[in-house]
Every structure is written in structure tokens, then in C-alpha cells.
Enzyme design. Structure first.
Site, PDB file in Angstrom:
ATOM      1  N   SER A 666       0.755  -1.064   0.023  1.00 19.28           N
ATOM      2  CA  SER A 666      -0.169  -0.053   0.091  1.00 19.28           C
ATOM      3  C   SER A 666       0.967   1.314   0.104  1.00 19.28           C
ATOM      4  CB  SER A 666      -1.101  -0.283   1.164  1.00 19.28           C
ATOM      5  OG  SER A 666      -0.130   0.122   2.421  1.00 19.28           O
ATOM      6  N   LYS A 709      -7.076   3.286   7.968  1.00 19.57           N
ATOM      7  CA  LYS A 709      -6.064   4.187   7.475  1.00 19.57           C
ATOM      8  C   LYS A 709      -6.808   5.633   7.673  1.00 19.57           C
ATOM      9  CE  LYS A 709      -3.695   1.101   4.546  1.00 19.57           C
ATOM     10  NZ  LYS A 709      -3.288   0.544   3.068  1.00 19.57           N
TER      11      LYS A 709
END
Length: 779
Positions: A666, A709
């Protein structure tokens, strides 16, 4: 035709050849008197029918008239022949007179064969009763009609069948019926005798075993060994216990072994232990689930703030069971009727305590099984009984502890199960957590099928990636990604503060905490997905408050200005603006075992041969992401406005906190942004964060853990976030207050990230910006 008076009898059927005593009531006495007066003492004996008049009867002669031993009038009749009853006629006396037509009998060869067969069957019946005199009389008969009519004495024939024989004038037909009926009777009698013999043998065997046990006890007493302790007691306990049939049979086999073994036999000890374990298990005990859906939801809401998804899942489970119960469908047991839920999320979000709330909402017993650090497969399936100190596995022990076959079992920390030379416990959990298999779970210690299909298994995990895919596939994943700042304040006010006040022996009248102080603790003193650290800080503040109360203060009011004195300085301050002041630094978003977090990626270039240096204890995936990012920037330098010569040197990419391992797909777009920022001298905007993987063509690939996140981005003070286009659907799971606090950019190409994340060129070309870029490149 003859004319005869009729004597109706209701309690027997008289066939030709029979000699029977008849009790004389008023009607029968009239028939006898009429016969003696006008028909040479002959009378027609016919059965009394409820639905019609008899069509046949037996012509009988009155042998004697007298009284029974009890004093009642009686007559002895000798039936001679069968006759068809005609119409009624007049005659002397008060009796009913009818015309009768004697029935002539014709005998065929087949009838004679049937007569011999029937006589053989009758002899067989009489031999079973040891009626030898009657056998001699039957064997002397030769006439088929007479042989057939002896059935009037047969006790195994009902009156209806005897009446059917009376009304059957054909000899051959009568014999065919009698042969079939008698064969059936013999077969039934043989079966009955066999059953009686089996019962008698069983009783004799029980008496024999009792006698032998008494003798064995006497022998042991003479040898000084004594009776093995509890042998008889175990048998009585097994016979009295409510056990399934297959369990009872296995337990009785072990009791037999125990009774045959002496105290010196090492098997006796583990047999007793095994029997104790089996008898302690609640094989047929279940608790009744609550049927009040609203009450269950109230319990869940009272115990936990938020967590709507898992609450809805439990309420749905209750609703389905309630409907099945209303419609009479099977609710307890059966294949796949239980639930297997995996609560995945960072520490401190309430996964473990949620299991207790689920048990309360369902009205079931609750058992917690800690799996963290378990490396022995026998911990799940149990040890073989032959091992010293063998025990059943944790699943069986949990059911035993719960005292019912349908508890809520919390499998805590299932992601921390390890494996070594002693086996793989995660593989042993496959059968436990598979709704299609756990109705016949077999523990190595018990060696008996245990039905776990009605157990509600709730597993918890911090990181889903470490759970084997086969095991993860058997569970229903429910993610608990963390709490927003507003959630933490509400949880602290409603749950944490009352609990810590009670633990510190304080009351609301002695200590008050303002919402501003709680928000400050949640925002600047902690940076976690859960609330454990927040609760520790509250406990610390209340301990300080208790100390003040003990030194003379009457009331302590904890406000925003009191936090520094009670818990110290704030531990976390927004650092994105400081870290991204120079080009080459980009703010990424990551997921760790503790929840979401921000990740700063730094890039620099120095003179030397072209190459890439990676530091920060990166995993293989992140190393590949760095190489892909550098290749993409170099191959698309013109489109990105980058001078390839800037990066055609020794490029160094570093992720701070080098002692912490980092890996995951990511960080690709963050590395591209950092490299472009380094090459162009344009810093990354301090309020921007990003997450996503990149390909060599610049496509932004989807990532996992978006909710965690974005929560981390909000906690870190970011206001804009770039996320992959294919993660747009995941935004529905993000709390509304987080979506309002963040501007989320959906991107499919990394060039869009670069354009939106970097400072404008004019700002970068300012004296300060140029100086920063030059310093970074020179570094």
C-alpha cells in the site's frame, strides 16, 4: 326342512361336534323348554350378532339340564350338524321357532390333504402345550369336516373367525382358512417363545454376572487387594446419567475394563479419569435462547458503544432462531445451525468483552479460550489417553466448564496460534470452526463424537493476514477497525470513567471530568485505535485526584487545564507539517497490528553510481514497491516534469522507525510522490496523506484496511487523503464524522496523486522553497 327353536348365545361360537355347557337366561330357558316339548330335545344354537341375524347355526341335542356349581340354571348341548337358517315359523312355547335346512358336506381329495395338513398343525400346537390326551383324540379323527370343526375349541381363534367357519359350508374352504390361520399362530408363538427365551437368558446372565462379581470381591478380599475403589459406583453413575446411547455404550465398556483390572494395573487410573470427564460433560444439557430481540439489542447497546455491524449480526442470529422455533423447526443441534464469527481489529476496541455481551444477549453461558502462543495441536484436539497426564483439548474443557452444549465460546487471539514439531493447532481448528463438520467433532482424549453445531464460536484477531486462508474461509469476518475521537469521548464518559471511579473508590460528587478534558486525552495524549491507553490515563488522573482528596480537598474538578499536572504533557502533536517541509518526504497511511497509522517515506539523492538504497527494515513487498516507483518515475519523467538526471544517481529511500518491521502492498503511490517531490524540489502538502499500490504503468491498485487508515489520518490531523478508485465502495464503512473531516480523493492514476499532493510550482520556486529543494538534492 325341520322346525327348531333357536337358542342364541353371545359369549361363544358352537361348531358341529362340540359339547358345551350353556348358562340359561330367560330366553335360553324358553328355547330349551320348547325343544324338550316339541322337537325331540333338539335346538338350533346360533351366535347372537349385533348388526344382523345369523344365517347359519348348529343343530344340537340337549344332553342334560341342571345347575352350575354356583346355583345358576344350565344345559349341556351336543352340537351335531351345521344348518342354514330359514324363515321364522310358529311353534309351542315362548321360544323363537325357525325353519332349518341341514347342510350336506362333500369331501374332495384336496380337502382330505388339507385335513391332514391341518391335523399336523393342530398336533404341533397341542405339543407346545403338552396336551397329550387331546392329541390322541385328534389323531383318531378321519372325517375332514369333523377335523375342521374341532377349531371350535381352539383358544387362539377369535369368535369372529369361528363364526366365519360356521358360516362356511364348504369343507375345503374351511380347511384352507384354518391352515393359514394356524400357520400364522405357530409362527407368532415361535417368535414369542424366542423373545421370552432371550429375556430369560438375559436375566440369567445378569444373575450370573452378579454372582461372579460377588465371588470376585470375595477372592480379592482374601488376597488382600480389596475392591477397586468406585468400580460399582461408576457403573451406577453411568446407568443413571443422561447420556447419548453411543456414549453410554462406550462408558460401560470402560467400566467393564475397570472392574476386571486390579489396583496394580496402570490402566485403572486413566480409566477413572476418562469416566469422570465423560460423566462431567453436559451431553444433553442446553440453555434456552432469549426470544426478546429488543431486549438483546438493549443489552448489546448498554455494554458497547458503536459496533453496529456485529450487533446487527447477533440480532439477526436471534431473529432467525426465533422464527424457526415459532414454526416448529429444529433449533438445537443439527448440521450447521451454529455461528462462527471472527472479530478482527486492533487491540482495545472491545473484541473480547463483546463476546461476554453476546452471551448475555443470547442468554447463554460464556467461556473464554485463550489461544495466544498455543503451538501444540493437542491443546485443541486433546492428548491420547495412553499418555501420562493426558487431558481433553481446550474445546472439550470449555464445553465442560460452560455446563451446556450451546455456550458462547470466545477463541481469543486466533491469529497468534503458532506451529512447530508438535503439530499445527490452526489446522486442528478447521474441524471445530467448520459449521458443516463440527456436529461430529472428535477429541483424541474422548474418542467420542461431540456435537458442537449449536455452539456460537466467536474468534478474535488483530491481524487477519496471519490467519491461514483455509481457517479464515470457515469464519464470518466482522471488522472492528477502531473508534473516532467522538466515539472515544462517548466511551470514556459512559463506560471507562464510571469503571475507574469505582476502582478508585470515588464518586461523581467527589470527582468530575469535563468533556473537554476527555477530548484532549483522546486527541493529544493517545493515538490508538482502541481505548486502553485512554483508560490508563483516566485511571492515573483519578489516582491523583484520590491523593488530593486524601490531603484535604473536598472536590476535584478535572478540566482541560488540569491535565498537565495530573497526567503530564501531551504525548502526540501533529508532525506532518514539520516532516514534509522539505521535498522528498510524503505521508502515507498504513495498517499495523495496533490499528491504522501514518507512515512518512523519505527520499534523497547523492552523487555516485546510479542505484537504489532501501532502509527502515522493509519487507520484500515494500522493497518491490520502491523499485517499481523509481522505475515509473524514470520512465515517465517527461510527463511528471522531472529531470531524469536528478534521479540518475544514488537514490536512498528510508522509512523512519527502523526498528519496526514494515511490509505491505500500500506504499507504492507514497514512494512515487516522495521521489517526484525530490526530483522537482516541490514539497508534499502537509495536510495530505495517501495510500495505494502502483504498477509500472502508473495504475493505482486497491488496498485493505481503508477504514483504519482514514481513522489514523484523522487522528494525525490530516485533512486530505488520496485513495484508490477501486476502494471507493469501502468508504461506506467509514463513519460519517470521519468522511466529513477528510476530503477523500478517488484516484486511478498515480499522476493524479502527484498533481494534487505536491505544492504548486510557484511556492516551490520561492527563495525558501528553492533553498529547501537544493539542500535536499545536495544531501
Amino acid at each position: 326342512m325341520d322346525r327348531l327353536p333357536v337358542l342364541f348365545v353371545s359369549d361363544l361360537v358352537v361348531l358341529p361336534g362340540m359339547v358345551v355347557p350353556i348358562a340359561l337366561d330367560e330366553a335360553a330357558q324358553a328355547a330349551v323348554d320348547a325343544a324338550r316339548a316339541g322337537s325331540d330335545s333338539r335346538v338350533l344354537v346360533a351366535p347372537r350378532l349385533d348388526d344382523r341375524y345369523a344365517s347359519y347355526g348348529a343343530i344340537a341335542t340337549i344332553d342334560r339340564v341342571g345347575r352350575f356349581s354356583g346355583g345358576g340354571p344350565a344345559a349341556v348341548l351336543r352340537a351335531e350338524s351345521r344348518a342354514r337358517i330359514g324363515s321364522g315359523v310358529t311353534g309351542p312355547g315362548a321360544a323363537l321357532w325357525v325353519e332349518v335346512e341341514p347342510v350336506a358336506e362333500t369331501v374332495s381329495d384336496h380337502a382330505r390333504e388339507l385335513a391332514e395338513e391341518y391335523k399336523r398343525l393342530v398336533v404341533a400346537v397341542l405339543q407346545r402345550r403338552e396336551a397329550w390326551q387331546v392329541i390322541d383324540q385328534v389323531t383318531r379323527l378321519t372325517d375332514p369336516g369333523q377335523i375342521a370343526d374341532t377349531a371350535g375349541y381352539a383358544p387362539y381363534l377369535s369368535d369372529d373367525r369361528k363364526r366365519e367357519l360356521l358360516e362356511t359350508p364348504d369343507v375345503e374352504t374351511r380347511l384352507e382358512k384354518l391352515v393359514g390361520w394356524t400357520r400364522d399362530h405357530l409362527a407368532e408363538a415361535e417368535l414369542t417363545d424366542k423373545i421370552s427365551e432371550d429375556v430369560r437368558e438375559g436375566m440369567e446372565q445378569s444373575q450370573r454376572e452378579f454372582l461372579l462379581r460377588q465371588q470376585l470381591a470375595a477372592i480379592r478380599k482374601e488376597l488382600g487387594e480389596g475392591e477397586p475403589e468406585g468400580a460399582d459406583d461408576y457403573r451406577s453413575r453411568v446407568e443413571a446419567a443422561d447420556l447419548p446411547d453411543h456414549v453410554r455404550e462406550a462408558a460401560l465398556r470402560e467400566v467393564d475394563k475397570l472392574e476386571r483390572s486390579s489396583e496394580q494395573n496402570p490402566e485403572a487410573s486413566w480409566i477413572r479419569t476418562w469416566l469422570d470427564t465423560v460423566l462431567d460433560l453436559p451431553w444433553n444439557v442446553t440453555t434456552q435462547d432469549t426470544a426478546d430481540i429488543e431486549a438483546a439489542r438493549t443489552i448489546l447497546d448498554a455494554d458497547h458503544h458503536g459496533l453496529d455491524e456485529v450487533k446487527e449480526r447477533i440480532v439477526e442470529y436471534l431473529a432467525v432462531r426465533a422464527r424457526r422455533a415459532e414454526r416448529g423447526l429444529k433449533v438445537v443441534g443439527g448440521r450447521g445451525s451454529g455461528a462462527v464469527i471472527l472479530l478482527a481489529g486492533p487491540p482495545g476496541v472491545g473484541k473480547t468483552s463483546l463476546g461476554e455481551s453476546v452471551a448475555r444477549a443470547l442468554g447463554r453461558k460464556f467461556v473464554r479460550v485463550a489461544l495466544g502462543g498455543v503451538r501444540d495441536e493437542a491443546e485443541i484436539r486433546g492428548h491420547r489417553r495412553t499418555y501420562v497426564g493426558a487431558l481433553p483439548g481446550r474445546i472439550v474443557r470449555a464445553v465442560k466448564e460452560a455446563g451446556s452444549m450451546n455456550p458462547v465460546v470466545l477463541l481469543d487471539e486466533v491469529d497468534k496460534v503458532g506451529s512447530d514439531y508438535r503439530g499445527d493447532p490452526a489446522a486442528a481448528l478447521l474441524e471445530v470452526l467448520d459449521p458443516a463438520q463440527n456436529h461430529t467433532f472428535r477429541d483424541h482424549y474422548l474418542e467420542l463424537d461431540l456435537d458442537l453445531s449449536d455452539v456460537v464460536f466467536i474468534a478474535t484477531a488483530n491481524v487477519v493476514e496471519t490467519i491461514p486462508s483455509a481457517l479464515l474461509d470457515r469464519m464470518e469476518l466482522v471488522s472492528i477497525d477502531g473508534y473516532t475521537e467522538d466515539d472515544k469521548v462517548a466511551i470514556a464518559r459512559d463506560f471507562l470513567l464510571p469503571r475507574q471511579l469505582e476502582r478508585a473508590a470515588l464518586t461523581d460528587a467527589e470527582v468530575t471530568v469535563s468533556d473537554e478534558a476527555l477530548r484532549e486525552l483522546a486527541a493529544d495524549y493517545t493515538r490508538e485505535a482502541g481505548v486502553r491507553q485512554l483508560e490508563r490515563l483516566l485511571a492515573k488522573a483519578l489516582r491523583k485526584a484520590a491523593t488530593r482528596l486524601a490531603t484535604g480537598e473536598e472536590h476535584v474538578d478535572i478540566g482541560l487545564g488540569d491535565l498537565k499536572a495530573l497526567v503530564g504533557r501531551p504525548r502526540f502533536t501533529p508532525e506532518s507539517a514539520e516532516r514534509t517541509t522539505v521535498p522528498g518526504v510524503a505521508t502515507g497511511l498504513a495498517v499495523t497490528g495496533l490499528g491504522g497509522d501514518v507512515l512518512f517515506i523519505e527520499a534523497s539523492a547523492s552523487d555516485g553510481p546510479a542505484g537504489l538504497t532501501l532502509t527502515g527494515q522493509l519487507g520484500d513487498v515494500m522493497k518491490e514497491s520502491a523499485r517499481i516507483a523509481l522505475s515509473y518515475v524514470l520512465s515517465h519523467a517527461a510527463e511528471l516534469g522531472v529531470d531524469p538526471a536528478v534521479l540518475d544517481r544514488q537514490v536512498h529511500v528510508h522509512v523512519p522507525a527502523g526498528a519496526v518491521p514494515k511490509d505491505g502492498p500500500s506504499a507504492g503511490i507514497t514512494m512515487v510522490t516522495a521521489l517526484v517531490s525530490l526530483a522537482t524540489g516541490r514539497p508534499v502538502r502537509s495536510e495530505v496523506g495517501m495510500t495505494g499500490e502502483v504498477t509500472l504503468n502508473g495504475r493505482v491498485l486497491p488496498i485493505g484496511g481503508l477504514k483504519q487508515k482514514l481513522l489514523a489520518a484523522q487522528r494525525a490531523g490530516l485533512t486530505e487523503v488520496f485513495v484508490p478508485l477501486r476502494n471507493e465502495a469501502d468508504l461506506d464503512d467509514v463513519p460519517a464524522e470521519v468522511r466529513e473531516a477528510l476530503t477523500v480523493h478517488i484516484v486511478g492514476d498515480v499522476r493524479d496523486v502527484v498533481r494534487g499532493a505536491l505544492e504548486p510550482a510557484a511556492a516551490a520556486e520561492s527563495p525558501g522553497g528553492t533553498a529547501r529543494a537544493t539542500a535536499s538534492v545536495a544531501a
